[in-house]
Design an enzyme around this catalytic site. Structure first.
Site, short mmCIF file in Angstrom:
data_model
loop_
_atom_site.label_atom_id
_atom_site.label_comp_id
_atom_site.label_asym_id
_atom_site.label_seq_id
_atom_site.Cartn_x
_atom_site.Cartn_y
_atom_site.Cartn_z
N ASP A 21 2.05 3.56 2.14
CA ASP A 21 2.92 3.85 2.98
C ASP A 21 4.11 2.84 3.93
O ASP A 21 4.78 2.57 4.43
CB ASP A 21 2.42 3.57 4.78
CG ASP A 21 1.77 3.40 5.26
OD1 ASP A 21 0.50 2.25 4.37
OD2 ASP A 21 1.56 3.51 6.45
N ASP A 56 1.19 -1.81 -0.15
CA ASP A 56 -0.10 -0.18 -0.08
C ASP A 56 0.71 1.29 -0.13
O ASP A 56 2.18 1.07 -0.08
CB ASP A 56 -0.66 -0.08 1.24
CG ASP A 56 -0.24 0.38 2.21
OD1 ASP A 56 1.26 -0.07 2.36
OD2 ASP A 56 -0.93 0.45 3.92
N ARG A 62 0.74 -2.74 4.45
CA ARG A 62 0.13 -3.63 4.03
C ARG A 62 1.03 -4.30 3.30
O ARG A 62 1.81 -3.75 2.12
CB ARG A 62 -0.42 -3.05 3.30
CG ARG A 62 -1.82 -2.44 4.25
CD ARG A 62 -3.14 -1.99 3.70
NE ARG A 62 -3.75 -1.07 4.58
CZ ARG A 62 -5.33 -0.72 4.98
NH1 ARG A 62 -6.25 -1.63 4.11
NH2 ARG A 62 -5.74 -0.77 5.85
C1 VG1 Z 1 -8.12 -0.19 8.47
C2 VG1 Z 1 -8.35 -1.56 8.94
C3 VG1 Z 1 -7.38 -1.58 10.11
C4 VG1 Z 1 -6.43 -0.44 9.68
C5 VG1 Z 1 -5.74 0.28 9.17
C6 VG1 Z 1 -4.88 1.20 9.89
O1 VG1 Z 1 -8.72 0.45 9.40
O2 VG1 Z 1 -8.87 -2.37 8.63
O3 VG1 Z 1 -7.60 -2.92 10.20
O4 VG1 Z 1 -5.15 -0.73 11.17
O5 VG1 Z 1 -6.82 0.49 8.56
O6 VG1 Z 1 -4.25 0.36 8.48
P1 VG1 Z 1 -10.24 1.16 9.77
O7 VG1 Z 1 -10.59 1.85 10.64
O8 VG1 Z 1 -10.90 1.93 8.47
O9 VG1 Z 1 -11.58 0.18 9.60
V1 VG1 Z 1 -3.07 1.56 7.21
O10 VG1 Z 1 -2.23 0.59 6.02
O11 VG1 Z 1 -4.26 2.39 6.66
O12 VG1 Z 1 -1.78 2.66 8.87
CO CO Z 2 -0.56 1.55 5.25
#
Ligand code: VG1
Ligand code: CO
Length: 541
Positions: A277, A275, A280
């Site tokens: 950053d 992704d 993922r």
């Molecule tokens: C989403 C995901 C969660 C993850 C978060 C940050 O959050 O569901 O599992 O830890 O993104 O990922 P939410 O609250 O939208 O469901 V990252 O790669 O955006 O820092």
């Molecule tokens: Co991310």
């Protein structure tokens, strides 16, 4: 020269699941970035401290970096370590914080959200352990944003972040470093690069889609230069301010080109994407998609094949909505399994206390105790190491895994940009009905239990409530409902669906079909269509 600028609080600077995320134009607005950064420094302290700074290269990354540096200098920081070009993947930033024993770091990213002048930007603070700030700290930062009256900034020219080496900014040292070198060395210390190199030399083919985001330079250096994967293995390898117009979210919907390649004629052996950053990952075999929950389980069952994990795992943790596939592996290995709320910050204490070695989320996040963030390329390399050691295809490994442990059919349905009031009303109504659900039948399924997930941290005892509604059906199936904490437009409802089938199962291996009864029951229980006007999801993973 340091200037103290008078300001007033800006409403709504509340960090969500992973830092503060808003439309780029909002971040570029008067005092917006400055207020938030000053609130961070006021809470964590700045004088005499050393921080890491970097971001995923999205639009405004370079400008924001200069502002943050000038503010760090004005607030008396001793030193900031910055990735060249203000670039650092989230896991690489986490590693630099730990490696240099700094006082934390600031990461500029809105992660998997698109970037550009009309898209999203974000800022998050990571602690000296390299992990995201826990809730207590983000709450204090938010409170500070509601009280702020001034911020400090030095007046100076931009620091030349394209030149590696030490620079001076009003008495503060700015060390510009190669964003890849230390991270690549860490990966070499964990995995058998010899075994993976031999696999590539033997004709193994891979496609890595960096989605025009930050992992490109990391993936080219590690996969192509050090491991000998064919040139061109990494596609969309140059980080671009707008990610080339892509949505840098590695899932079958947004990484469709990779999926098409992996399911097409002449597909390579292995495919992966990461992704914005770089924290993922999506993993795909030739003709077979690996769900993130299954990926965590397979990695847990096979991690010992990589040198960095040869001694076995202390335990495994997964976020609550993630399928229980990893729990089955933990049970078989005789190690602990933990269930945490959504968001990587909840894994930090478990990792620091050495209670777990591997962690994962259903949202394409996997990681280990090597850093304190999820780590996309790390997961790709662990898969490669396992493939090299087992000399089997991805499909072969998955089928064996399901035959041994049974299969947790899994899917997440996202309903995006719902009117916030409607989404809140739906969740409130559902929460209000929880007590009456157990023992009732819905669409032919019997509800065994229903609750709103609350978590007590086993290390510091802190309690996090209202982390998502779980409805458990007899036979080990479940539906989970929660609202996203990373969106920037309206509300996003996430509906998580799971059904366990023991052994080789006779189902047709199409998760949506296997989950159909649970999907119907979930819609009936929450009244999704009645509340939101939506009956079909925008994104299915
Ligand atoms: C989403 C995901 C969660 C993850 C978060 C940050 O959050 O569901 O599992 O830890 O993104 O990922 P939410 O609250 O939208 O469901 V990252 O790669 O955006 O820092
Ligand atoms: Co991310």
């Amino acid at each position: 020269m340091t200037t103290t600028v008078a300001t007033t609080p800006i409403a709504g600077q509340k960090p969500g699941t992973s830092g503060l995320r808003k439309k780029t134009a909002v971040f570029m607005g008067r005092h917006y970035l400055e207020n938030f950064v000053q609130a961070v420094f006021d809470v964590v302290g700045c004088a005499g401290k050393t921080f890491v700074l970097g971001g995923d290269g999205r639009y405004f990354n370079d400008r924001a970096a200069q502002v943050i540096l000038r503010m760090a200098a004005a607030n008396g920081a001793a030193r900031v370590i910055v990735g060249q070009g203000a670039l650092l993947s989230t896991p690489a930033a986490s590693h630099l914080i730990r490696l240099n024993q700094t006082d934390g770091g600031i990461i500029m990213s809105a992660s998997h959200n698109p970037g550009g002048p009309t898209e999203d930007f974000g800022v998050k603070f990571n602690m000296p352990n390299g992990g995201p700030a826990p809730e207590a700290v983000t709450e204090s930062i938010f409170t500070r944003t509601t009280e702020i009256t001034e911020y400090r900034i030095v007046q100076a020219q931009d620091v030349d972040l394209s030149r590696i080496g030490r620079h001076d900014l009003a008495g503060m040292a700015v060390d510009v470093v190669d964003p890849v070198a230390d991270y690549a060395a860490l990966m070499e210390s964990l995995f058998s690069f010899d075994a993976i190199r031999a696999m590539f030399a033997g004709g193994f083919r891979m496609r890595m889609d960096s989605m025009c985001a930050v992992t490109g330079p990391y993936a080219v250096e590690i996969l192509e230069n050090r491991l000998g994967a064919a040139k061109g293995t990494v596609v969309n390898a140059a980080p671009l301010p707008d990610f080339g117009g892509m949505h840098p979210d590695p899932n079958p919907t947004w990484a469709k080109a990779l999926m098409d390649e992996m399911f097409g004629a002449d597909a390579p052996d292995f495919g992966a994407a990461s992704d914005g950053d770089g924290d993922r990952n999506m993993v795909v075999g030739r003709g077979i998609y690996v769900s993130p929950s299954d990926s965590l389980a397979v990695l847990a069952a096979n991690a010992h094949l990589a040198p960095g994990y040869a001694r076995g795992l202390a335990g495994v943790a997964r976020s609550m909505p993630t399928s229980a596939a990893a729990d089955r592996v933990a049970a078989a290995l005789g190690i602990a399994a933990y269930e945490t709320p959504t968001g990587w910050k909840f894994f930090g204490n478990l990792l620091d206390a050495a209670k777990v070695t591997l962690c994962g989320e259903e949202s394409f996040g996997t990681g280990s105790d090597h850093v304190r963030e999820k780590d996309g390329l790390w997961a790709v390399l662990l898969w490669l190491n396992i493939l090299a050691a087992r000399k089997q295809s991805v499909a072969g490994i998955l089928r064996e895994h399901w035959a041994t442990y049974g299969r947790n059919y899994y899917s997440r349905h996202d309903f995006e940009a719902i009117e916030t009031a409607k989404a809140d009303a739906m969740m409130a109504a559902l929460r209000g009905r929880l007590a009456g659900l157990p023992g009732t039948d819905v669409q032919g399924l019997t509800i065994e239990a229903a609750d709103d997930f609350a978590y007590t941290d086993p290390v510091d005892g802190s309690i996090s409530r209202a982390q998502g509604v779980r409805v458990l059906f007899s036979g080990g199936s479940r539906a989970v409902f929660r609202l996203s904490g990373t969106g920037t437009e309206g509300a996003t409802l996430r509906l998580y669906l799971e059904r366990y089938v023991a052994g080789p199962d006779g189902l047709d291996h199409n998760p949506q079909q296997a989950l159909a009864p649970i999907i119907r029951a979930a819609h009936a229980i929450a009244g999704i269509a009645a509340h939101t006007g939506r009956s079909t999801p925008d994104v299915v993973t």
